[in-house]
Enzyme design. Structure first.
Site, short mmCIF file in Angstrom:
data_model
loop_
_atom_site.label_atom_id
_atom_site.label_comp_id
_atom_site.label_asym_id
_atom_site.label_seq_id
_atom_site.Cartn_x
_atom_site.Cartn_y
_atom_site.Cartn_z
N ASN A 13 110.52 27.73 5.64
CA ASN A 13 110.65 29.13 6.04
C ASN A 13 111.31 29.83 4.86
OD1 ASN A 13 111.19 31.61 7.06
ND2 ASN A 13 112.61 30.92 8.65
N LYS A 15 111.80 32.86 4.40
CA LYS A 15 112.53 34.09 4.77
C LYS A 15 112.17 35.21 3.79
CE LYS A 15 115.87 31.10 6.95
NZ LYS A 15 117.22 30.85 7.44
N HIS A 98 112.45 33.27 15.55
CA HIS A 98 113.54 32.80 14.69
C HIS A 98 114.84 33.50 15.06
CE1 HIS A 98 115.99 31.91 11.22
NE2 HIS A 98 115.18 30.87 11.02
N GLU A 100 117.11 34.69 13.34
CA GLU A 100 117.39 35.91 12.56
C GLU A 100 116.65 37.10 13.14
OE1 GLU A 100 116.48 34.17 8.78
OE2 GLU A 100 118.29 32.95 8.94
N GLU A 170 116.65 25.03 16.27
CA GLU A 170 117.51 25.48 15.18
C GLU A 170 118.82 26.02 15.75
OE1 GLU A 170 114.93 26.45 11.47
OE2 GLU A 170 115.22 28.26 12.64
N GLY A 176 121.77 28.17 7.37
CA GLY A 176 122.28 28.78 6.14
C GLY A 176 123.76 28.59 5.94
N SER A 216 120.13 23.94 7.78
CA SER A 216 120.75 23.23 6.66
C SER A 216 120.18 21.83 6.44
CB SER A 216 122.28 23.19 6.81
OG SER A 216 122.80 24.51 6.84
P1 13P Z 1 118.48 26.80 6.23
O1 13P Z 1 117.70 25.53 5.96
O2 13P Z 1 118.64 27.65 5.00
O3 13P Z 1 119.75 26.51 6.95
O4 13P Z 1 117.59 27.67 7.22
C1 13P Z 1 117.05 27.07 8.34
C2 13P Z 1 116.11 28.02 8.98
O5 13P Z 1 116.51 29.04 9.48
C3 13P Z 1 114.69 27.67 8.97
O6 13P Z 1 113.97 28.52 9.79
#
Ligand code: 13P
Length: 256
Positions: A13, A15, A98, A100, A170, A176, A216
């Site tokens: 992903n 982002k 997601h 976010e 997740e 993150g 992560s």
């Molecule tokens: P990170 O691997 O940067 O923690 O992000 C995970 C994520 O949100 C994947 O969709």
């Protein structure tokens, strides 16, 4: 059916990262590194990079996904993109729900369900994201939260359509932050998601469902996470932007 018979999927992903030039470069680096992958490899890129990603993955084993789609086919929805627009480009996957999107853009279980329905109707495969907040984990309600997210998102989805769905667990506190769920925590909630899906459909379907862990996951911790019974792959943020790290995770999934 057991873990060995399920399809392992490693998805990046990206982002809101990479312009078209960076997209081309990252995919050219990645292609040879994952050419012999024994799992499915997906990259979820920004809308503006989709054409470039499709061009640079053509003829390879890398599948391309978007990071959202709207629930309507077309209309007065400024700034939105429909599932049909994505399939018309040649996009195969979409990431939906997601955290976010839920945190910053008002996404709810109900709108995730609407988007998921539209994605399936438009011919997309879906990576459905669910996961609890830190506060919810501390309150001991992780199971309830995740079960509810899964149930609402899958409303109106047939057993046959479930073949096009991957669920990504997740935990929001692990995204993150560098704070990964332990492999046992990840396995526990992925197992719980599997049992929720079994109750909604049947045990056989649930046994065949690909469930990813995300939060992560990186080149160092991926092996332990991916070795767990209910963890069939990963949804990778930061580490998916580094070709070598992402390829290491793909290799770990290949080896199981
Ligand atoms: P990170 O691997 O940067 O923690 O992000 C995970 C994520 O949100 C994947 O969709």
């Amino acid at each position: 059916m057991n873990k060995q018979l399920r399809r392992a999927v490693i998805a990046g992903n990206w982002k809101m990262n990479c312009n078209t030039r960076e997209t081309a470069a990252l995919l050219e680096d990645l292609k040879p590194l994952v050419a012999n992958a024994g799992c499915q490899v997906v990259v979820g890129v920004p809308f503006t990079d989709l054409s470039t990603a499709l061009e640079h993955t053509a003829g390879s084993n890398i599948h391309v996904g978007a990071q959202n789609c709207h629930w309507a086919q077309s209309g007065a929805f400024t700034g939105e993109i429909s599932a049909g627009m994505l399939t018309e480009l040649g996009v195969e996957y979409v990431i939906l729900g997601h955290s976010e999107r839920r945190q910053y853009f008002g996404e709810t279980d109900a709108t995730v369900n609407q988007r998921l329905r539209a994605a399936l109707d438009g011919g997309l495969k879906v990576i459905l994201c669910v996961g609890e907040l830190l506060q919810q984990r501390e309150q001991g309600i992780t199971g309830e939260i995740v079960a509810q997210q899964v149930k609402v998102a899958l409303q109106g989805v047939s057993a046959q359509e479930m073949q096009k769905i991957i669920i990504a667990y997740e935990p929001v506190w692990a995204i993150g932050t560098g704070r990964t769920a332990t492999a046992d925590q990840a396995n526990e909630v992925c197992g719980l998601i599997r049992s929720v899906v079994a109750s909604l459909y049947d045990a056989h379907l649930a046994q065949g469902l690909t469930i990813q862990y995300g939060g992560s996951m990186n080149a160092k911790n991926c092996r332990e996470l991916l070795s767990k019974e209910h963890v069939d792959g990963g949804l990778i943020g930061g580490a998916s932007l580094k070709a070598a790290d992402f390829a290491t995770i793909v290799q770990a999934a290949t080896e199981g």
